[in-house]
Design a protein around this motif. Structure first.
Motif, PDB file in Angstrom:
ATOM      1  N   ILE A  21       1.975  -7.444  12.367  1.00 57.44           N
ATOM      2  CA  ILE A  21       0.734  -7.317  13.128  1.00 57.44           C
ATOM      3  C   ILE A  21       0.850  -6.172  14.121  1.00 57.44           C
ATOM      4  N   VAL A  22       1.993  -6.073  14.786  1.00 61.87           N
ATOM      5  CA  VAL A  22       2.223  -4.970  15.731  1.00 61.87           C
ATOM      6  C   VAL A  22       2.050  -3.625  15.027  1.00 61.87           C
ATOM      7  N   GLY A  23       2.643  -3.495  13.849  1.00 56.28           N
ATOM      8  CA  GLY A  23       2.585  -2.241  13.118  1.00 56.28           C
ATOM      9  C   GLY A  23       1.186  -1.863  12.685  1.00 56.28           C
ATOM     10  N   HIS A  24       0.320  -2.861  12.460  1.00 51.47           N
ATOM     11  CA  HIS A  24      -1.039  -2.580  12.009  1.00 51.47           C
ATOM     12  C   HIS A  24      -2.016  -2.330  13.161  1.00 51.47           C
ATOM     13  N   LEU A  25      -1.603  -2.678  14.364  1.00 48.06           N
ATOM     14  CA  LEU A  25      -2.502  -2.520  15.503  1.00 48.06           C
ATOM     15  C   LEU A  25      -2.399  -1.152  16.164  1.00 48.06           C
ATOM     16  N   GLY A  26      -1.207  -0.690  16.393  1.00 51.84           N
ATOM     17  CA  GLY A  26      -1.046   0.556  17.139  1.00 51.84           C
ATOM     18  C   GLY A  26      -0.016   1.468  16.507  1.00 51.84           C
ATOM     19  N   TYR A  27       0.135   2.638  17.085  1.00 50.39           N
ATOM     20  CA  TYR A  27       1.090   3.602  16.538  1.00 50.39           C
ATOM     21  C   TYR A  27       2.026   4.083  17.634  1.00 50.39           C
ATOM     22  N   CYS A  28       3.308   3.952  17.371  1.00 50.53           N
ATOM     23  CA  CYS A  28       4.347   4.508  18.232  1.00 50.53           C
ATOM     24  C   CYS A  28       5.453   4.970  17.292  1.00 50.53           C
ATOM     25  N   LYS A  29       5.750   6.255  17.278  1.00 54.08           N
ATOM     26  CA  LYS A  29       6.638   6.822  16.264  1.00 54.08           C
ATOM     27  C   LYS A  29       7.977   6.107  16.202  1.00 54.08           C
ATOM     28  N   VAL A  30       8.649   5.940  17.329  1.00 56.28           N
ATOM     29  CA  VAL A  30       9.967   5.302  17.329  1.00 56.28           C
ATOM     30  C   VAL A  30       9.865   3.843  16.892  1.00 56.28           C
ATOM     31  N   ALA A  31       8.874   3.136  17.430  1.00 59.70           N
ATOM     32  CA  ALA A  31       8.707   1.723  17.079  1.00 59.70           C
ATOM     33  C   ALA A  31       8.430   1.564  15.589  1.00 59.70           C
ATOM     34  N   ASP A  32       7.574   2.428  15.037  1.00 63.86           N
ATOM     35  CA  ASP A  32       7.260   2.335  13.611  1.00 63.86           C
ATOM     36  C   ASP A  32       8.483   2.618  12.745  1.00 63.86           C
ATOM     37  N   LEU A  33       9.318   3.543  13.175  1.00 63.24           N
ATOM     38  CA  LEU A  33      10.547   3.829  12.431  1.00 63.24           C
ATOM     39  C   LEU A  33      11.434   2.593  12.361  1.00 63.24           C
ATOM     40  N   LEU A  34      11.478   1.833  13.445  1.00 70.10           N
ATOM     41  CA  LEU A  34      12.348   0.660  13.497  1.00 70.10           C
ATOM     42  C   LEU A  34      11.721  -0.569  12.854  1.00 70.10           C
ATOM     43  N   ILE A  35      10.391  -0.619  12.818  1.00 67.64           N
ATOM     44  CA  ILE A  35       9.697  -1.775  12.241  1.00 67.64           C
ATOM     45  C   ILE A  35       9.610  -1.684  10.733  1.00 67.64           C
ATOM     46  N   TYR A  36       9.109  -0.550  10.233  1.00 71.25           N
ATOM     47  CA  TYR A  36       8.781  -0.449   8.811  1.00 71.25           C
ATOM     48  C   TYR A  36      10.012  -0.362   7.917  1.00 71.25           C
ATOM     49  N   GLY A  37      11.159  -0.105   8.507  1.00 74.51           N
ATOM     50  CA  GLY A  37      12.368  -0.009   7.705  1.00 74.51           C
ATOM     51  C   GLY A  37      12.827  -1.337   7.128  1.00 74.51           C
ATOM     52  N   PHE A  38      12.405  -2.476   7.747  1.00 74.15           N
ATOM     53  CA  PHE A  38      12.947  -3.751   7.270  1.00 74.15           C
ATOM     54  C   PHE A  38      11.942  -4.890   7.202  1.00 74.15           C
ATOM     55  N   HIS A  39      10.817  -4.865   7.942  1.00 77.65           N
ATOM     56  CA  HIS A  39      10.046  -6.096   8.090  1.00 77.65           C
ATOM     57  C   HIS A  39       9.400  -6.562   6.784  1.00 77.65           C
ATOM     58  N   ILE A  40       8.917  -5.649   5.946  1.00 79.12           N
ATOM     59  CA  ILE A  40       8.371  -6.067   4.652  1.00 79.12           C
ATOM     60  C   ILE A  40       9.491  -6.328   3.636  1.00 79.12           C
ATOM     61  N   PRO A  41      10.534  -5.470   3.555  1.00 84.53           N
ATOM     62  CA  PRO A  41      11.664  -5.810   2.676  1.00 84.53           C
ATOM     63  C   PRO A  41      12.238  -7.192   2.945  1.00 84.53           C
ATOM     64  N   LEU A  42      12.229  -7.615   4.221  1.00 83.39           N
ATOM     65  CA  LEU A  42      12.758  -8.945   4.555  1.00 83.39           C
ATOM     66  C   LEU A  42      12.026 -10.027   3.779  1.00 83.39           C
ATOM     67  N   PHE A  43      10.704  -9.936   3.672  1.00 85.84           N
ATOM     68  CA  PHE A  43       9.945 -10.953   2.948  1.00 85.84           C
ATOM     69  C   PHE A  43      10.293 -10.966   1.462  1.00 85.84           C
ATOM     70  N   PHE A  44      10.497  -9.790   0.865  1.00 90.52           N
ATOM     71  CA  PHE A  44      10.869  -9.742  -0.542  1.00 90.52           C
ATOM     72  C   PHE A  44      12.279 -10.316  -0.750  1.00 90.52           C
TER      73      PHE A  44
END
Length: 340
Positions: A21-44
């Motif tokens: 939800i955080v990733g879909h609401l706003g944009y912060c370059k460093v935060a997105d680098l740290l979020i998108y690297g694992f949060h969806i792979p974790l579910f798979f």
């Protein structure tokens, strides 16, 4: 693992859905680098950990349709009630879609399972691409597990099949019209298939029994942060590997394992466990509280973009808090929307 809930797995899922939800609401370059690297792979990966190879291919497909495709259709239709407003709020993204064409384009987008806007279709709730991709991975891996009984061999074959399919689609070798085609979320599924297979590889491991968990967690977390900053923006939904494909997969696995190990050492409140058990509901209904907030921004504040972390972090938490009470309603009246 299939008969007993593991609270630390639920806690890891709770964190991942919050970060989604955080990733879909706003944009912060460093935060997105740290979020998108694992949060969806974790579910798979977690889904792969609970895959039952003892079921027949037909049974796995049937259960996958019930638990993933039916919820996908239900929540997309529910979100159509607010999704039709998107072309009016963001006309620059929807290329002139208006009037009855909005409903037609939304219904077509639901059937195609795409996670992006085209000239003829869009998804009312884009993040639900995950359910379609997971259905593909569950089905493909069910077939592979019947052909290759060895877990390590299944993982290796999954890499070959997944990346092979991904690049075949991207190079127009298969009969699709454009290199960007992600129809039925198949390229997302191809990219994520190795994660599902890795989850099956580690199936049955009791993370609470691993020695030196703290040091392993710290080492994995440090590796994850450094490699994420180096590899650049990644994401299954955007079909981005970053600078290096191998590093992308290693990084996602490291981040996922670090999170699971962390929660295996920390006892969280029951409410957090419950959030992790209701990620499907949160995913499916997350657009509604955000929609209300964005309407306030658009028509009162005259700014539709949520740009500040001190807004979208508490807003993300508020989304979860607001949605959680709905689980009683869905369990009673719409259990099929939850795959039950």
């Amino acid at each position: 693992m299939e008969k007993k809930r593991l609270n630390y797995i639920d806690d890891a899922k709770a964190l991942a859905i919050f970060l989604m939800i955080v990733g879909h609401l706003g944009y912060c370059k460093v935060a997105d680098l740290l979020i998108y690297g694992f949060h969806i792979p974790l579910f798979f990966i977690v889904s792969g950990m609970f895959f039952n190879a003892g079921r027949s291919l037909r049974e796995n497909v049937a259960r996958g349709f019930k638990q993933l495709i039916i919820p996908y259709l239900c929540f997309e239709i529910i979100n159509l009630s607010i999704g039709w407003t998107s072309p009016y709020l963001h006309p620059e993204q929807f290329r002139g879609i208006s009037g009855f064409g909005i409903i037609k384009a939304a219904l077509l987008g639901i059937l195609l399972g795409q996670d992006y806007v085209t000239r003829i279709s869009f998804l009312p709730l884009g993040p639900l691409w995950f359910l379609v991709a997971l259905f593909w991975d569950r089905t493909i891996f069910a077939a592979l597990s019947k052909l290759f009984k060895n877990k390590y061999l299944s993982l290796a074959i999954s890499f070959v099949v997944g990346l092979g399919l991904y690049f075949l689609l991207s190079k127009n070798v298969l009969p699709f019209k454009s290199a960007g085609t992600n129809i039925f979320s198949i390229r997302c599924a191809a990219m994520a298939l190795p994660f599902y297979a890795f989850g099956y590889l580690i199936k049955g491991i009791d993370f609470k029994q691993i020695r030196y968990r703290l040091w392993i967690t710290v080492a994995l977390a440090v590796f994850y942060v450094i490699s994420s900053l180096y590899n650049g923006l990644c994401g299954i939904d955007e079909l981005l590997f970053g600078k290096n494909i191998v590093l992308y997969y290693l990084n996602a696995v490291a981040g996922t394992l670090a999170v699971i190990l962390f929660f295996s050492m920390v006892e969280m409140p029951e409410y957090v466990h419950s959030v992790g058990r209701n990620t499907l509901l949160i995913l499916g209904m997350s657009a509604f509280p955000v929609f209300i907030y964005k309407m306030i921004q658009t028509f009162i504040i005259h700014d539709s973009y949520i740009a500040h972390w001190y807004i979208y972090l508490p807003l993300s938490l508020a989304c979860i808090v607001v949605i959680m009470p709905l689980r009683k309603f869905f369990n009673r009246y719409l259990p099929f929307a939850l795959g039950k």
